[in-house]
Design an enzyme around this catalytic site. Structure first.
Site, mmCIF file in Angstrom:
data_model
loop_
_atom_site.group_PDB
_atom_site.id
_atom_site.type_symbol
_atom_site.label_atom_id
_atom_site.label_comp_id
_atom_site.label_asym_id
_atom_site.label_seq_id
_atom_site.Cartn_x
_atom_site.Cartn_y
_atom_site.Cartn_z
ATOM 1 N N PHE A 182 51.539 66.041 17.232
ATOM 2 C CA PHE A 182 51.080 65.927 15.840
ATOM 3 C C PHE A 182 50.069 67.040 15.561
ATOM 4 O O PHE A 182 49.048 66.821 14.920
ATOM 5 C CB PHE A 182 50.458 64.553 15.586
ATOM 6 C CG PHE A 182 51.414 63.409 15.852
ATOM 7 C CD1 PHE A 182 52.393 63.074 14.925
ATOM 8 C CD2 PHE A 182 51.360 62.692 17.035
ATOM 9 C CE1 PHE A 182 53.290 62.038 15.170
ATOM 10 C CE2 PHE A 182 52.247 61.661 17.295
ATOM 11 C CZ PHE A 182 53.217 61.327 16.360
ATOM 12 N N CYS A 237 57.154 73.021 9.865
ATOM 13 C CA CYS A 237 57.483 71.612 10.150
ATOM 14 C C CYS A 237 57.984 70.818 8.954
ATOM 15 O O CYS A 237 59.088 70.282 8.990
ATOM 16 C CB CYS A 237 56.276 70.925 10.750
ATOM 17 S SG CYS A 237 55.912 71.544 12.388
ATOM 18 N N ARG A 243 56.124 81.127 7.958
ATOM 19 C CA ARG A 243 57.402 80.419 7.894
ATOM 20 C C ARG A 243 57.412 79.419 6.732
ATOM 21 O O ARG A 243 56.508 78.608 6.593
ATOM 22 C CB ARG A 243 57.684 79.730 9.231
ATOM 23 C CG ARG A 243 57.957 80.753 10.316
ATOM 24 C CD ARG A 243 58.168 80.116 11.655
ATOM 25 N NE ARG A 243 56.979 79.463 12.145
ATOM 26 C CZ ARG A 243 56.918 78.817 13.306
ATOM 27 N NH1 ARG A 243 57.983 78.752 14.068
ATOM 28 N NH2 ARG A 243 55.808 78.239 13.697
#
Ligand code: UDX
Length: 429
Positions: free
Chosen positions: A152, A260, A327
């Site tokens: 996480f 993510c 990204r």
């Protein structure tokens, strides 16, 4: 404990360095020989607060080493973490071919008991496939366990997140695997949630998807605020004080990005569909996020009237502050749309310039925020770096052709901006 980390990306390298710092012997493996050679020379493949020092310290202490050989890592280690990429395929499905390849290679190099742990974010039931793959390729009589231990870690605070987590999730199928993982994390003071493997995998996808939902929700509310004259920062604060809601992840802006959230939401929608469930909420979350970028571009157009031929200074390119990661950064789509409309873009980011060069073309990259402001018709803020909060705005105003700021991250106080003589447009207020 002897630990092997396969995949020296963001997750793998941070995990490896932290496990070494906790006193374990860690071997980091990556098939990118260049990356391994650079790491051996203590050169980091990316910027992460505190990582370089931690890597240096542990290499020096002999607890952290790098190799491109899975065989070497597997031979030395009891626990093997799979931290390879699970990039999205066309259509959003997670590409698990690296996971399969690595699982096969681990199996072929195992000569006694090993615990293989998935740390990469993977769809539910991947653990089952990893176990099958290892079973198929391992020598007879060699025992093993598979576990899931999702990460996480947030970029920029990854080390802090590793050492002081809200919780540690371990999905296991045996007492032995549970005992080993608990032992490995014994120095970390937090609740360890022990589940079956499927539940652990789901905790990761569900957590990231829920956080993305919070962001899209607050961005939707910001659009209502704009139509009614309400203030999104006040609305979010008032909502967040309810302990059932919580204040974090209620900052409206130009949408979430990074490696993510977009990928995990896509993968979760896809695996849910495959399991026969249409995850409508998440589809909407994704749609709102795309729209939020388009709405911001429209804001810039509305403020400038004619975009063609105008010079727009862009402050902030990385998907969030304190990282150089580009990204899925919202800046990419926003800058491309403005360019398509004929704008000239002058961009600046405190850390992401090098990476931005390879993903954003046809843009003038500036050395400072002031250079980006010079002679521009508008200044656009896309990442809330602290450096921008403390800009000398009087100087900025003097440098600009036109004192117009369109702030996609609500960095400044609108009253102050008005006093300074800016036309200031922000999100949801
Ligand atoms: C995320 C998860 O937080 C982490 O637990 C997981 O392991 C990896 O994915 P990260 O991608 O580093 O971490 O970024 P995060 O700090 O969570 O921010 C994600 C995006 O959401 C950023 O683009 C950020 O700007 C945006 N965001 C975040 C908002 O727009 N508003 C908010 O209130 C919070």
């Amino acid at each position: 404990m002897n630990v092997c980390i396969i995949g020296a990306g963001y997750v793998g390298l941070v995990t490896g360095a932290c496990f070494a710092d906790l006193g374990n012997n860690v071997t980091c493996v990556d098939n990118d020989k260049k990356k391994i050679d650079a790491l051996k020379k203590l050169k980091m493949p990316f910027f992460e607060e505190g990582l370089e020092d931690m890597v240096k310290r542990n290499v020096k202490a002999g607890r952290l080493s790098f190799t491109d050989s899975i065989k070497e890592g597997v031979k030395k280690s009891l626990v093997i973490f799979i931290c390879v990429g699970t990039p999205p395929k066309q259509g959003g499905e997670a590409d698990l071919s690296y996971v399969e390849k690595v699982a096969t290679e681990i199996a072929r190099n195992m000569s006694s008991y090993r615990l293989i742990v998935e740390k990469s974010t993977v769809p539910v039931e991947t653990g089952k496939w990893v176990r099958e793959t290892i079973k198929l390729n391992v020598r007879k009589k060699v025992k093993f366990d598979v576990a899931s231990n999702p990460e996480f870690l947030r970029e920029g605070t990854a080390i802090e997140d590793f050492l002081n987590p809200d919780r540690i999730v371990i999905g296991v199928g045996s007492k032995k695997a549970e005992k080993i993982l608990k032992e490995l994390y014994r120095e970390i003071d937090t609740e360890i949630v022990v589940t079956d493997i499927n539940s652990a995998e789901l905790i990761k996808h569900a957590s990231n998807s829920f956080l993305a939902t919070k962001i899209s929700f607050i961005n939707s509310i910001s659009n209502i605020c704009e139509r009614t004259g309400a203030d999104i920062t006040k609305v979010a604060h008032g909502m967040g004080l309810d302990s059932r809601i919580g204040e974090s992840f209620l900052k409206s802006g130009v949408g979430y990005g990074g490696f993510c959230f977009p990928k995990d939401v896509d993968a979760f929608v896809h695996i849910s569909g495959k399991l026969g469930y249409d995850f409508g909420i998440l589809k909407a979350v994704r749609k709102v996020n795309e729209e939020q970028k388009a709405l911001f571009v429209r804001k810039v157009e509305d403020a400038l009237w004619i975009v063609k031929g105008k010079t727009i200074g862009v402050l902030g390119l990385s998907f969030k502050p304190n990282t150089d990661d580009m990204r899925s950064a919202p800046s990419i789509d926003i800058i491309n749309s403005l360019k398509e409309n004929g704008a000239r873009i002058k961009a600046y980011d405190p850390h992401a310039m090098k990476k931005a060069h390879s993903v954003i073309k046809g843009v003038t990259f500036c050395r400072t925020a002031y250079d980006a402001a010079r002679n521009s018709d508008a200044l656009v803020i896309l990442t809330e770096w602290h450096e921008f909060e403390v800009l000398d705005l009087v100087r900025v105003k003097k440098l600009m052709k036109n004192a117009l700021i369109i702030d996609g991250r609500n960095v400044f106080d609108p009253v102050r901006m008005k006093k300074l003589g800016f036309k200031y447009i922000s999100i949801g207020r």
